[in-house]
Write an enzyme that holds these catalytic residues in place. Structure first.
Site, short mmCIF file in Angstrom:
data_model
loop_
_atom_site.label_atom_id
_atom_site.label_comp_id
_atom_site.label_asym_id
_atom_site.label_seq_id
_atom_site.Cartn_x
_atom_site.Cartn_y
_atom_site.Cartn_z
N CYS A 258 0.85 -1.19 0.00
CA CYS A 258 0.00 0.00 0.00
C CYS A 258 0.89 1.24 0.00
O CYS A 258 2.06 1.17 0.36
CB CYS A 258 -0.96 0.01 1.18
SG CYS A 258 -0.16 -0.14 2.80
N GLU B 28 -8.10 8.54 3.84
CA GLU B 28 -7.67 8.16 2.49
C GLU B 28 -8.83 7.85 1.56
O GLU B 28 -9.85 7.29 1.96
CB GLU B 28 -6.73 6.95 2.56
CG GLU B 28 -5.42 7.30 3.25
CD GLU B 28 -4.39 6.20 3.16
OE1 GLU B 28 -3.19 6.54 3.17
OE2 GLU B 28 -4.75 5.02 3.10
#
Length: 201
Positions: free
Chosen positions: A87, A136
């Protein structure tokens, strides 16, 4: 609503072991994922957090097992926890797909096969240990591992391939990233399509 102005933080860590690094800029986005500005990486994660673009990668071996990584102990954010394959954050102007492929190679030394988009998910996850916040807009990707791993020890402490049952057992026993189940659950439809019904995802 995040500020559209660029912010900076001196001596910000690049997330690897020790030392400092030049500022890394992230894309700030609105609730629809439209770019509205930039912010320095560490400042974007400081409470209450600024909504920014991110990506999460889920790679599987030919047997349908998911590749997990344990984040290196030297990382400033969520060190030592288990999480999905890879990620991170695109650079401003970089496509999430290109960033996902780039970062997977940088962290694990592999180029994903059949890497495909798997939707997006928006979340707000504080990290109780560091006090940082993950605000996010996350682009999800699934793909296959078809070459030997060569993890960067400054990024990855350990890797493991797991079945759904092994993941359940490990998740109950070990510490995982705050965002792990959110991104996995959002990616499940694409994961099932990639791995097939027999894999059990």
């Amino acid at each position: 609503m995040p500020s559209t102005s660029a912010t900076t933080a001196n001596n910000s860590s690049n997330g690897t072991t020790g030392g400092t690094a030049p500022e890394i800029m992230l894309e700030l986005v609105d609730e629809s994922g439209n770019t509205i500005g930039t912010a320095e990486k560490l400042s974007a994660h400081q409470a209450p957090g600024q909504l920014h673009r991110a990506f999460s990668v889920f790679l599987f071996d030919p047997a349908g097992r998911l590749l997990l990584q344990q984040r290196a102990l030297g990382k400033y954010h969520s060190p030592g926890v288990w999480s999905n394959t890879c990620c991170g954050h695109p650079y401003p102007g970089e496509s999430p797909f290109a960033a996902a492929a780039r970062r997977t190679y940088e962290e694990l030394g592999i180029a994903p096969s059949l890497l495909a988009e798997a939707g997006t998910v928006r979340y707000n996850h504080p990290d109780p240990e560091s006090g940082l916040v993950e605000q996010e807009f996350n682009h999800l990707f699934v793909g296959l591992v078809q070459s030997p791993l060569r993890p960067d020890p400054e990024e990855v402490a350990e890797t493991v391939f797991v079945t759904p049952q092994e993941l359940t057992e490990r998740h109950a026993r070990d510490t995982f990233s705050a965002w792990f189940m959110t991104v996995l659950d959002a990616a499940r439809p694409a994961v099932k399509e990639l791995t097939g019904p027999d894999a059990g995802w």
